[in-house]
Design a protein around this motif. Structure first.
Motif, PDB file in Angstrom:
ATOM      1  N   VAL A 194      28.505  37.361  63.576  1.00 25.31           N
ATOM      2  CA  VAL A 194      28.826  36.022  63.065  1.00 25.31           C
ATOM      3  C   VAL A 194      29.983  35.432  63.868  1.00 25.31           C
ATOM      4  CG1 VAL A 194      29.554  34.694  61.055  1.00 25.31           C
ATOM      5  CG2 VAL A 194      28.093  36.666  60.741  1.00 25.31           C
ATOM      6  N   ARG A 211      28.855  34.375  67.298  1.00 24.27           N
ATOM      7  CA  ARG A 211      28.093  33.128  67.228  1.00 24.27           C
ATOM      8  C   ARG A 211      29.027  31.936  66.978  1.00 24.27           C
ATOM      9  NH1 ARG A 211      22.287  31.510  65.571  1.00 24.27           N
ATOM     10  NH2 ARG A 211      21.707  33.611  66.165  1.00 24.27           N
ATOM     11  N   THR A 250      38.534  40.564  54.377  1.00 22.52           N
ATOM     12  CA  THR A 250      37.930  40.016  53.148  1.00 22.52           C
ATOM     13  C   THR A 250      38.937  40.078  52.002  1.00 22.52           C
ATOM     14  OG1 THR A 250      37.020  42.204  52.820  1.00 22.52           O
ATOM     15  CG2 THR A 250      35.489  40.497  53.539  1.00 22.52           C
ATOM     16  N   LYS A 267      33.452  32.582  54.238  1.00 23.28           N
ATOM     17  CA  LYS A 267      32.276  33.013  53.487  1.00 23.28           C
ATOM     18  C   LYS A 267      31.011  33.015  54.330  1.00 23.28           C
ATOM     19  CE  LYS A 267      31.479  31.192  49.286  1.00 23.28           C
ATOM     20  NZ  LYS A 267      31.678  30.305  48.124  1.00 23.28           N
ATOM     21  N   ASP A 268      30.880  32.039  55.188  1.00 20.37           N
ATOM     22  CA  ASP A 268      29.618  31.943  55.937  1.00 20.37           C
ATOM     23  C   ASP A 268      29.870  31.453  57.362  1.00 20.37           C
ATOM     24  OD1 ASP A 268      30.206  29.295  55.658  1.00 20.37           O
ATOM     25  OD2 ASP A 268      28.788  29.002  53.992  1.00 20.37           O
ATOM     26  N   LEU A 269      28.806  31.308  58.088  1.00 23.72           N
ATOM     27  CA  LEU A 269      28.883  30.937  59.499  1.00 23.72           C
ATOM     28  C   LEU A 269      29.681  29.640  59.700  1.00 23.72           C
ATOM     29  CD1 LEU A 269      28.061  31.503  62.403  1.00 23.72           C
ATOM     30  CD2 LEU A 269      25.925  30.318  61.970  1.00 23.72           C
ATOM     31  N   HIS A 290      33.849  44.238  45.688  1.00 22.84           N
ATOM     32  CA  HIS A 290      34.252  44.059  47.083  1.00 22.84           C
ATOM     33  C   HIS A 290      33.209  44.589  48.032  1.00 22.84           C
ATOM     34  CE1 HIS A 290      37.892  42.096  48.013  1.00 22.84           C
ATOM     35  NE2 HIS A 290      38.529  42.625  46.974  1.00 22.84           N
ATOM     36  N   ASP A 291      32.754  45.808  47.731  1.00 20.39           N
ATOM     37  CA  ASP A 291      31.816  46.446  48.643  1.00 20.39           C
ATOM     38  C   ASP A 291      30.455  45.780  48.607  1.00 20.39           C
ATOM     39  OD1 ASP A 291      33.817  48.044  49.364  1.00 20.39           O
ATOM     40  OD2 ASP A 291      33.183  49.821  48.242  1.00 20.39           O
ATOM     41  N   GLU A 344      30.280  42.418  50.933  1.00 20.28           N
ATOM     42  CA  GLU A 344      30.156  42.447  52.399  1.00 20.28           C
ATOM     43  C   GLU A 344      28.703  42.363  52.867  1.00 20.28           C
ATOM     44  OE1 GLU A 344      34.290  44.411  53.882  1.00 20.28           O
ATOM     45  OE2 GLU A 344      32.448  44.512  55.077  1.00 20.28           O
ATOM     46  N   ARG A 381      27.174  38.972  52.191  1.00 19.73           N
ATOM     47  CA  ARG A 381      27.564  37.934  53.147  1.00 19.73           C
ATOM     48  C   ARG A 381      26.776  38.085  54.426  1.00 19.73           C
ATOM     49  NH1 ARG A 381      34.056  36.980  52.795  1.00 19.73           N
ATOM     50  NH2 ARG A 381      34.003  35.957  50.771  1.00 19.73           N
ATOM     51  N   TYR A 392      23.400  36.701  53.903  1.00 22.37           N
ATOM     52  CA  TYR A 392      23.417  35.239  53.925  1.00 22.37           C
ATOM     53  C   TYR A 392      23.552  34.731  55.361  1.00 22.37           C
ATOM     54  CZ  TYR A 392      24.669  30.430  53.098  1.00 22.37           C
ATOM     55  OH  TYR A 392      24.677  29.060  53.114  1.00 22.37           O
ATOM     56  N   ASN A 393      24.444  35.362  56.097  1.00 15.50           N
ATOM     57  CA  ASN A 393      24.684  34.914  57.465  1.00 15.50           C
ATOM     58  C   ASN A 393      23.472  35.130  58.361  1.00 15.50           C
ATOM     59  OD1 ASN A 393      27.249  33.875  57.131  1.00 15.50           O
ATOM     60  ND2 ASN A 393      28.210  35.897  57.312  1.00 15.50           N
ATOM     61  N   TYR A 394      22.787  36.259  58.136  1.00 18.20           N
ATOM     62  CA  TYR A 394      21.594  36.501  58.957  1.00 18.20           C
ATOM     63  C   TYR A 394      20.501  35.499  58.628  1.00 18.20           C
ATOM     64  CZ  TYR A 394      23.123  40.332  61.773  1.00 18.20           C
ATOM     65  OH  TYR A 394      23.777  41.065  62.740  1.00 18.20           O
ATOM     66  N   GLU A 446      21.163  32.593  57.804  1.00 12.96           N
ATOM     67  CA  GLU A 446      21.662  31.394  58.495  1.00 12.96           C
ATOM     68  C   GLU A 446      21.275  31.429  59.986  1.00 12.96           C
ATOM     69  OE1 GLU A 446      22.936  28.909  56.941  1.00 12.96           O
ATOM     70  OE2 GLU A 446      23.434  27.710  58.718  1.00 12.96           O
ATOM     71  N   PHE A 447      21.393  32.653  60.587  1.00 10.76           N
ATOM     72  CA  PHE A 447      20.973  32.790  61.998  1.00 10.76           C
ATOM     73  C   PHE A 447      19.515  32.408  62.130  1.00 10.76           C
ATOM     74  CE2 PHE A 447      24.134  36.534  62.737  1.00 10.76           C
ATOM     75  CZ  PHE A 447      25.182  35.633  62.625  1.00 10.76           C
ATOM     76  N   ARG A 497      23.648  33.201  47.653  1.00 16.34           N
ATOM     77  CA  ARG A 497      24.804  32.436  47.183  1.00 16.34           C
ATOM     78  C   ARG A 497      25.068  32.722  45.700  1.00 16.34           C
ATOM     79  NH1 ARG A 497      27.546  31.495  50.748  1.00 16.34           N
ATOM     80  NH2 ARG A 497      27.683  29.643  52.046  1.00 16.34           N
ATOM     81  N   GLU A 507      26.460  36.062  45.157  1.00 19.01           N
ATOM     82  CA  GLU A 507      27.857  36.089  45.561  1.00 19.01           C
ATOM     83  C   GLU A 507      28.745  35.474  44.478  1.00 19.01           C
ATOM     84  OE1 GLU A 507      28.683  34.321  49.352  1.00 19.01           O
ATOM     85  OE2 GLU A 507      30.770  34.976  49.222  1.00 19.01           O
TER      86      GLU A 507
END
Lengths: 152, 459
Positions: free
Chosen positions: A22, A25, A100, A123-125, B239-240, B243, B246, B249-251, B253-254, B279, B282
């Motif tokens: 991330v 990118r 985090t 939180k995000d990209l 917490h764990d 991670e 996220r 979610y980000n992938y 987004e990719f 989301r 989260e």
């Protein structure tokens, strides 16, 4: 404001490949061309900084900035930060903690041990892109970073 | 018979004792009359005898009647004496039965520590028969170190009047015939009868109570540990969990950035849903984290002007409230209380936004105030937030405070994770207060809450 003359590498110490991707990118999207070195844990980072083991024959260039995750297996971010700031030859490098954790203990300990800033992982990209943009603007345009002083 | 000086006059005198009296009879016949009346002698003798007989009769009558009276008196006295003795016996038996049969052990000792009495309950408690104990030193029923110390303790008490147990009562240890040492509750009182000093002790075997106490303590400790573990668990897990989530979610987004135009509309919808769910998850974890943090951190405790706090909250909500066509009225300026200002601000913010969110009225009316002398809470102010919203059904009153519990669809009434009221409840609980719900007539809800423990123990 000083302009960026040539790309200076940034050291990213991050155990999570996803988070690193991330970040990578986000660097691209923010159009920040500084090369990124990545170490997956504290030990690897020390080897890199001391030019030991697999890094023995690396260029003697210090990173301009260190982005440091706190929660890592083995030597964690706090220990690494302490080690770097205890080392006369390395302590000039600004370290940005990127974690985090929102725990006030972590924040306090980081600044106490010499961190230059403490950033909570976005939180995000989109958040990452904004953050990279901020880092770029602040550290590489607004501030003047020290010149390379490595004399190993 | 006695001659008088006058030779012509004769004097006869005699004393007769009859009845309770001495009767003195004196006659003074002259010689002349004596001679004259000599012929009447037989009459005189007859009358005299008659008098004597009646006197004797009277005397006998007196004696007899006195005897009868005395006998009646004796009989009466004997009777009441017998009754008294019977009563005494009865009372004695009653006392003895009571003492003998009390659930608690009863022992009396003299000032030297020698056992004088020892009831049935004692036999049960100590395992000794009464003839094994009576006449012995009380220390036989005690383990070390009491056994050794008792005599000197008694002496010391009699000498100085300093009591460790007498008149006080406390938990000590007893020793059974089989050698087992066990906890007892002992209260001793001093009794003085006719100059003799006795000590009477009431003994209760508290082994079961002690066992129960120990159990409760164990449970409490376990509960504390498990509560702590649970908090730690929630914190660490959250917490764990965050991670990889996220990352997920980000992938996604990719995928969106690199391949969105290569997907058909169905594929794009699935990708959108994937991100939306990530989301949501989260947000849930974040709420869980907030909640668990509330039990871990200490509440601040400072004198706070709640009126000011409330006004600040309303300022930050001003634009949103206008948008929603909501009117907030403060009935009475809130007082100053000791609390955590930030957390209590959160309580007001949450209650106000809830009152607006769960409200279908064109004009959403919210009233905030407090009750000064609440019947259950006395001088502790009872705050309230009143709305004209959709209301909460009686059977949902408890549910709304449960974590992640929503009464409506996920997207209805502005959505949310269902943690708001749980957090409020926790904040109030941490203050020692209480939150409860009452219907606002037939339209809307009133949330009541307090920020202090009720010392009167009603709640």
């Amino acid at each position: 404001m000083a302009s960026i003359k040539q790309p200076i590498p940034i050291l990213v110490i991050e155990d999570s490949p996803e988070d690193f991707e991330v970040l990578e990118r986000a660097f691209k999207k923010a159009d920040f061309s500084a090369p990124l070195y990545r170490c997956k844990n504290g030990q690897e980072a020390l080897d890199f900084l001391y030019r030991e083991k697999i890094f023995e024959n690396y260029s003697d260039e210090d990173p301009s900035l260190i982005l440091l995750d706190l929660n890592m297996p083995g030597i964690d971010g706090h220990v690494l930060l302490e080690t770097v700031k205890d080392n006369n030859k390395l302590k000039y490098i600004p370290v940005i903690v990127l974690s985090t954790s929102s725990s006030s203990d972590d924040v306090f300990r980081s600044y106490k041990n010499g961190a230059s800033s403490y950033i909570q992982k976005p939180k995000d990209l989109h958040g990452y892109v904004d953050m990279v943009q901020d880092i770029k603007d602040y550290w590489f345009s607004c501030c003047t970073l020290p010149a390379q002083r490595r004399n190993f | 018979m006695n001659n008088s000086s006058d030779p012509e006059v004769l004097t006869f005198r005699n004393a007769v004792s009859a009845g309770d009296h001495i009767w003195e009879i004196t006659t003074f016949p002259s010689l002349q009359s004596f001679i004259e009346y000599a012929g009447l002698f037989s009459w005189t003798a007859f009358l005299s005898i008659l008098v004597v007989i009646s006197l004797i009769s009277y005397f006998i009558f007196r004696i007899t009647s006195n005897n009868l009276k005395a006998a009646a008196l004796v009989e009466q006295q004997t009777k009441s004496l017998r009754e008294y003795a019977e009563k005494l016996h009865e009372t004695q038996n009653l006392h003895k039965a009571i003492l003998e049969n009390t659930v608690d052990g009863l022992i009396t000792i003299n000032e030297k520590g020698i056992v004088q009495s020892y009831n049935k309950a004692c036999k049960k408690i100590f395992g000794y028969e009464s003839d094994e104990v009576i006449g012995q030193n009380i220390s036989m029923l005690m383990p070390r170190p009491y056994r050794q110390e008792h005599d000197s303790y008694l002496k010391n008490y009699l000498h100085s009047g300093k009591a460790k147990i007498i008149g006080i009562g406390r938990e000590v240890e007893g020793k059974r015939k089989d050698g087992k040492v066990f906890p007892i509750d002992l209260s001793v009182s001093k009794v003085e009868i006719e100059g003799k000093i006795l000590f009477s002790g009431i003994v209760r075997d508290i082994t079961p109570r002690k066992k129960a106490e120990k159990k409760i303590q164990e449970y409490t400790e376990k509960l504390e540990i498990s509560n702590r573990d649970l908090d730690d668990f929630a914190h660490i897990a959250s917490h764990d969990l965050k991670e990889p989530l996220r990352g997920l979610y980000n992938y996604a987004e990719f995928l969106r950035e690199d391949y969105y135009d290569k997907l058909d509309s169905e594929g794009q919808h699935k990708l959108d849903t994937l991100q939306k769910l990530a989301r949501r998850m989260e947000a849930l974890i974040e709420s869980l984290l907030d909640y668990s943090r509330l039990s871990r951190i200490d509440m601040a405790s400072k004198k706070t002007d709640l009126d000011e706090i409330l006004k600040t909250v309303l300022e930050t909500l001003e634009i949103w409230l206008k948008e929603k066509n909501a009117e907030v009225s403060i009935k009475k300026a809130l007082p100053s209380v000791v609390c955590d200002p930030v957390k209590v601000g959160e309580v007001f913010r949450n209650l106000i936004t809830n009152a607006v969110k769960y409200n279908d009225e064109p004009v959403k009316k919210i009233e905030i105030g407090y009750i000064k002398n609440h019947e259950d809470w006395g001088d502790i102010p009872v705050f309230y937030v009143k709305d004209n919203g959709i209301g909460i059904a009686e059977n949902h009153k408890e549910q709304v405070f449960k974590i992640f519990k929503r009464l409506h669809g996920r997207e209805d009434y502005g959505g949310g994770t269902g943690v708001g009221l749980t957090i409020i409840w926790k904040i109030i609980e941490r203050h020692g207060g209480k939150i409860w719900i009452e219907p606002n007539g037939d339209k809307g809800t009133i949330f009541f809450f307090t920020l202090r423990r009720n010392e009167n123990g009603i709640h």
